[in-house]
Design an enzyme around this catalytic site. Sequence first.
Site, mmCIF file in Angstrom:
data_model
loop_
_atom_site.group_PDB
_atom_site.id
_atom_site.type_symbol
_atom_site.label_atom_id
_atom_site.label_comp_id
_atom_site.label_asym_id
_atom_site.label_seq_id
_atom_site.Cartn_x
_atom_site.Cartn_y
_atom_site.Cartn_z
ATOM 1 N N ASP A 1 33.103 42.859 34.579
ATOM 2 C CA ASP A 1 32.437 42.146 35.713
ATOM 3 C C ASP A 1 31.376 42.944 36.424
ATOM 4 O OD1 ASP A 1 33.825 39.732 34.595
ATOM 5 O OD2 ASP A 1 35.416 39.992 36.628
HETATM 6 N N1 URA Z 1 39.762 41.955 33.221
HETATM 7 C C1 URA Z 1 38.572 41.212 33.827
HETATM 8 O O1 URA Z 1 39.221 39.905 35.076
HETATM 9 N N2 URA Z 1 37.626 41.652 34.382
HETATM 10 C C2 URA Z 1 37.341 42.721 33.502
HETATM 11 O O2 URA Z 1 36.090 43.293 34.031
HETATM 12 C C3 URA Z 1 37.697 43.370 32.625
HETATM 13 C C4 URA Z 1 38.754 42.980 32.288
#
Ligand code: URA
Length: 292
Positions: free
Chosen positions: A105
């Site tokens: 993310d």
């Molecule tokens: N889990 C998440 O919630 N976000 C990420 O970026 C990777 C794994």
Amino acid sequence: MLERLQKIISAAGVTSRRASEELILAGRVTINGVVVTELGSKADPSTDTVAVDGKPLTIASKKLYILLYKPVGYMTTLDDPEGRPLVTDLLKEVGERVYPVGRLDYNTEGLLLLTSDGEWANQLMHPRHEVEKEYHVRVRGKVHKSQLDQLAGGVEIEGRKTAPAKVSIIKEGEQNDWFSIAIHEGRNRQVRRMCETVSLAVVRLRRVRYGMLSLGALKPGEFRFLTEAEVSGLRDPHLKNTAITPKAPASNKTAASARTSQRSGPAAKPAHPASSGRRASSPKKNGPSGKR
Ligand code: URA
């Protein structure tokens, strides 16, 4: 195919493109035995012999395998309609298109693999492959054992239970606790959504391990090339989830002066002819001194 000389030299792991230009200007480069000092010169690496200081270059592999410390505030997509920074902005000096293996993310930081080898990427991302990903999670307030137990046993997100996870507390603080969670699924925003289901507010999320690979001493925005052993190890069922601890990177060195891999030892041959141990340009946010 004809390619610019400086690209051929840097792709062979001799030095960076910029430093390659200096080699050319200094008359240290030959194409088929003829000294070339023009920066616009081109050669075909598959048919011409390019040499630096009389030593012919060897192009071991064209595929690129990169481990990047993705900083917070970067997209793992290849473009963004909102114009936010992209992880590929941090890899401009690589000079070739590479694609993220999965995604993190915008607000997640940590270990991100990028490659030009689509088949390798697909293998790693296939659920059957079960590469374990470990995250360090900072939560607002306290994390309780009952919450960790629920996460470990699996929680329901979007009507489907998550697979068992390995969890452990890392650090308890006045305002925040940190815990570690290792999962092998790769569902969208999985860790954040798992935390939501047990009422944990995530304030920081960092991926610290991908299978056998750890972030090591890389800082946000820095990257290195994988070694051949790492590239094949990630595909090896016996090795892929066995964490290895890399040695400290040769930080603050230019590509020209940091030619050895950031891992040492006999297996530390970079999987790409370009040298490992390079640094990306400084990240725009979340500098290396950020408090963890
Ligand atoms: N889990 C998440 O919630 N976000 C990420 O970026 C990777 C794994």
